[in-house]
Design a protein around this motif. Sequence first.
Motif, PDB file in Angstrom:
ATOM      1  N   MET A 134       0.841  -1.189   0.000  1.00  0.00           N
ATOM      2  CA  MET A 134       0.000   0.000   0.000  1.00  0.00           C
ATOM      3  C   MET A 134       0.882   1.247   0.000  1.00  0.00           C
ATOM      4  SD  MET A 134      -3.116  -0.854   2.640  1.00  0.00           S
ATOM      5  CE  MET A 134      -2.056  -1.468   3.927  1.00  0.00           C
ATOM      6  N   LYS A 135       0.353   2.299  -0.621  1.00  0.00           N
ATOM      7  CA  LYS A 135       1.041   3.586  -0.652  1.00  0.00           C
ATOM      8  C   LYS A 135       0.048   4.682  -0.294  1.00  0.00           C
ATOM      9  CE  LYS A 135       5.066   2.228  -2.124  1.00  0.00           C
ATOM     10  NZ  LYS A 135       6.326   2.466  -1.468  1.00  0.00           N
ATOM     11  N   LEU A 136       0.525   5.656   0.461  1.00  0.00           N
ATOM     12  CA  LEU A 136      -0.276   6.818   0.825  1.00  0.00           C
ATOM     13  C   LEU A 136       0.169   7.990  -0.037  1.00  0.00           C
ATOM     14  CD1 LEU A 136      -2.359   7.386   3.180  1.00  0.00           C
ATOM     15  CD2 LEU A 136      -0.493   8.657   4.222  1.00  0.00           C
ATOM     16  N   LEU A 137      -0.788   8.686  -0.629  1.00  0.00           N
ATOM     17  CA  LEU A 137      -0.506   9.870  -1.439  1.00  0.00           C
ATOM     18  C   LEU A 137      -1.101  11.078  -0.745  1.00  0.00           C
ATOM     19  CD1 LEU A 137       0.290  11.443  -4.032  1.00  0.00           C
ATOM     20  CD2 LEU A 137      -1.904  10.692  -5.007  1.00  0.00           C
ATOM     21  N   GLN A 138      -0.271  12.086  -0.541  1.00  0.00           N
ATOM     22  CA  GLN A 138      -0.725  13.353   0.037  1.00  0.00           C
ATOM     23  C   GLN A 138      -0.618  14.418  -1.044  1.00  0.00           C
ATOM     24  OE1 GLN A 138       1.211  14.611   3.720  1.00  0.00           O
ATOM     25  NE2 GLN A 138       1.328  16.678   2.903  1.00  0.00           N
ATOM     26  N   VAL A 139      -1.711  15.116  -1.299  1.00  0.00           N
ATOM     27  CA  VAL A 139      -1.734  16.185  -2.296  1.00  0.00           C
ATOM     28  C   VAL A 139      -2.313  17.429  -1.649  1.00  0.00           C
ATOM     29  CG1 VAL A 139      -2.665  16.947  -4.521  1.00  0.00           C
ATOM     30  CG2 VAL A 139      -2.092  14.543  -4.183  1.00  0.00           C
ATOM     31  N   ASP A 140      -1.668  18.560  -1.868  1.00  0.00           N
ATOM     32  CA  ASP A 140      -2.276  19.831  -1.474  1.00  0.00           C
ATOM     33  C   ASP A 140      -1.898  20.898  -2.485  1.00  0.00           C
ATOM     34  OD1 ASP A 140       0.147  21.354  -0.297  1.00  0.00           O
ATOM     35  OD2 ASP A 140       0.130  19.540   0.913  1.00  0.00           O
ATOM     36  N   PHE A 141      -2.736  21.934  -2.524  1.00  0.00           N
ATOM     37  CA  PHE A 141      -2.564  22.986  -3.521  1.00  0.00           C
ATOM     38  C   PHE A 141      -3.324  24.219  -3.077  1.00  0.00           C
ATOM     39  CE2 PHE A 141      -5.844  19.956  -4.618  1.00  0.00           C
ATOM     40  CZ  PHE A 141      -6.968  20.741  -4.757  1.00  0.00           C
ATOM     41  N   GLU A 142      -2.898  25.379  -3.613  1.00  0.00           N
ATOM     42  CA  GLU A 142      -3.623  26.617  -3.350  1.00  0.00           C
ATOM     43  C   GLU A 142      -4.996  26.511  -3.996  1.00  0.00           C
ATOM     44  OE1 GLU A 142      -1.318  29.984  -4.590  1.00  0.00           O
ATOM     45  OE2 GLU A 142       0.247  29.592  -3.117  1.00  0.00           O
ATOM     46  N   GLU A 154      -9.369  26.673   5.127  1.00  0.00           N
ATOM     47  CA  GLU A 154      -9.902  27.948   4.663  1.00  0.00           C
ATOM     48  C   GLU A 154      -8.951  29.113   4.934  1.00  0.00           C
ATOM     49  OE1 GLU A 154     -14.006  30.578   4.797  1.00  0.00           O
ATOM     50  OE2 GLU A 154     -13.804  28.850   6.112  1.00  0.00           O
ATOM     51  N   SER A 155      -8.326  29.140   6.105  1.00  0.00           N
ATOM     52  CA  SER A 155      -7.471  30.287   6.437  1.00  0.00           C
ATOM     53  C   SER A 155      -6.241  30.376   5.540  1.00  0.00           C
ATOM     54  CB  SER A 155      -7.064  30.244   7.912  1.00  0.00           C
ATOM     55  OG  SER A 155      -6.288  29.091   8.176  1.00  0.00           O
ATOM     56  N   ASP A 156      -5.692  29.239   5.129  1.00  0.00           N
ATOM     57  CA  ASP A 156      -4.524  29.242   4.252  1.00  0.00           C
ATOM     58  C   ASP A 156      -4.880  29.047   2.782  1.00  0.00           C
ATOM     59  OD1 ASP A 156      -2.742  29.636   6.373  1.00  0.00           O
ATOM     60  OD2 ASP A 156      -2.526  27.479   6.713  1.00  0.00           O
ATOM     61  N   LYS A 157      -6.183  28.926   2.489  1.00  0.00           N
ATOM     62  CA  LYS A 157      -6.669  28.742   1.114  1.00  0.00           C
ATOM     63  C   LYS A 157      -6.015  27.531   0.449  1.00  0.00           C
ATOM     64  CE  LYS A 157      -9.236  32.453   1.171  1.00  0.00           C
ATOM     65  NZ  LYS A 157     -10.527  32.270   1.773  1.00  0.00           N
ATOM     66  N   LEU A 158      -6.126  26.377   1.126  1.00  0.00           N
ATOM     67  CA  LEU A 158      -5.567  25.139   0.610  1.00  0.00           C
ATOM     68  C   LEU A 158      -6.650  24.090   0.449  1.00  0.00           C
ATOM     69  CD1 LEU A 158      -2.376  24.812   2.865  1.00  0.00           C
ATOM     70  CD2 LEU A 158      -2.453  25.507   0.473  1.00  0.00           C
ATOM     71  N   GLY A 159      -6.519  23.304  -0.583  1.00  0.00           N
ATOM     72  CA  GLY A 159      -7.366  22.136  -0.782  1.00  0.00           C
ATOM     73  C   GLY A 159      -6.465  20.947  -1.015  1.00  0.00           C
ATOM     74  N   GLY A 160      -7.041  19.756  -0.955  1.00  0.00           N
ATOM     75  CA  GLY A 160      -6.229  18.583  -1.222  1.00  0.00           C
ATOM     76  C   GLY A 160      -6.868  17.312  -0.742  1.00  0.00           C
ATOM     77  N   GLY A 161      -6.024  16.319  -0.528  1.00  0.00           N
ATOM     78  CA  GLY A 161      -6.528  15.044  -0.068  1.00  0.00           C
ATOM     79  C   GLY A 161      -5.422  14.101   0.347  1.00  0.00           C
ATOM     80  N   ILE A 162      -5.848  13.102   1.108  1.00  0.00           N
ATOM     81  CA  ILE A 162      -4.992  11.996   1.494  1.00  0.00           C
ATOM     82  C   ILE A 162      -5.622  10.753   0.872  1.00  0.00           C
ATOM     83  CG2 ILE A 162      -3.997  10.683   3.405  1.00  0.00           C
ATOM     84  CD1 ILE A 162      -3.136  13.625   3.455  1.00  0.00           C
ATOM     85  N   TYR A 163      -4.844  10.009   0.128  1.00  0.00           N
ATOM     86  CA  TYR A 163      -5.350   8.861  -0.620  1.00  0.00           C
ATOM     87  C   TYR A 163      -4.583   7.610  -0.199  1.00  0.00           C
ATOM     88  CZ  TYR A 163      -6.469  12.654  -3.947  1.00  0.00           C
ATOM     89  OH  TYR A 163      -6.899  13.813  -4.548  1.00  0.00           O
ATOM     90  N   LEU A 164      -5.283   6.488  -0.167  1.00  0.00           N
ATOM     91  CA  LEU A 164      -4.617   5.210   0.023  1.00  0.00           C
ATOM     92  C   LEU A 164      -4.787   4.400  -1.250  1.00  0.00           C
ATOM     93  CD1 LEU A 164      -3.082   3.359   2.015  1.00  0.00           C
ATOM     94  CD2 LEU A 164      -5.305   2.363   2.606  1.00  0.00           C
ATOM     95  N   PHE A 165      -3.639   3.974  -1.809  1.00  0.00           N
ATOM     96  CA  PHE A 165      -3.633   3.180  -3.032  1.00  0.00           C
ATOM     97  C   PHE A 165      -3.065   1.797  -2.748  1.00  0.00           C
ATOM     98  CE2 PHE A 165      -3.973   7.375  -4.900  1.00  0.00           C
ATOM     99  CZ  PHE A 165      -4.790   7.149  -5.993  1.00  0.00           C
ATOM    100  N   GLU A 166      -3.445   0.853  -3.581  1.00  0.00           N
ATOM    101  CA  GLU A 166      -2.955  -0.516  -3.459  1.00  0.00           C
ATOM    102  C   GLU A 166      -1.458  -0.618  -3.724  1.00  0.00           C
ATOM    103  OE1 GLU A 166      -5.314  -2.762  -6.192  1.00  0.00           O
ATOM    104  OE2 GLU A 166      -7.112  -2.625  -4.937  1.00  0.00           O
ATOM    105  N   ASP A 167      -0.946   0.255  -4.612  1.00  0.00           N
ATOM    106  CA  ASP A 167       0.461   0.139  -5.011  1.00  0.00           C
ATOM    107  C   ASP A 167       0.978   1.489  -5.488  1.00  0.00           C
ATOM    108  OD1 ASP A 167      -0.079   0.353  -7.982  1.00  0.00           O
ATOM    109  OD2 ASP A 167      -1.208  -1.461  -7.509  1.00  0.00           O
ATOM    110  N   GLU A 168       2.297   1.556  -5.634  1.00  0.00           N
ATOM    111  CA  GLU A 168       2.948   2.806  -6.035  1.00  0.00           C
ATOM    112  C   GLU A 168       2.604   3.210  -7.459  1.00  0.00           C
ATOM    113  OE1 GLU A 168       7.235   5.068  -5.723  1.00  0.00           O
ATOM    114  OE2 GLU A 168       7.103   2.961  -5.185  1.00  0.00           O
TER     115      GLU A 168
END
Length: 105
Positions: free
Chosen positions: A1-9, A44-58
């Motif tokens: 399993m791999k965890l993907l962290q994404v964030d963006f303005e 909201e205060s830093d104007k960021l969106g994103g997500g944490i994802y769990l995938f089966e593989d890299e």
Amino acid sequence: MKLLQVDFEYQGALGDEMSKALVGLAGSINKEEGLIWKIWTENESDKLGGGIYLFEDEASAKSYLEMHSARLKGMGVTKIRGIIFDINLPLTKINNGPVFKGKII
């Protein structure tokens, strides 16, 4: 399993407005190859969106990050951070991390 962290303005709607506006996108994400789950994130205060994802593989995590980054860039988002992590399963299990989904380690 791999965890993907994404964030963006993110300058768009958050909270309930975001939930209503992006329900279709959320449904489509469930169809992504190798995805186990996603947690949507917003600040909201830093104007960021994103997500944490769990995938089966890299490979699945990398493929999704490439596609998602291109989609965000198409929406005008320029500062995107995506990091793929390994998961320390023994410690995560101690803290009841939601990565086991019926698996025994």
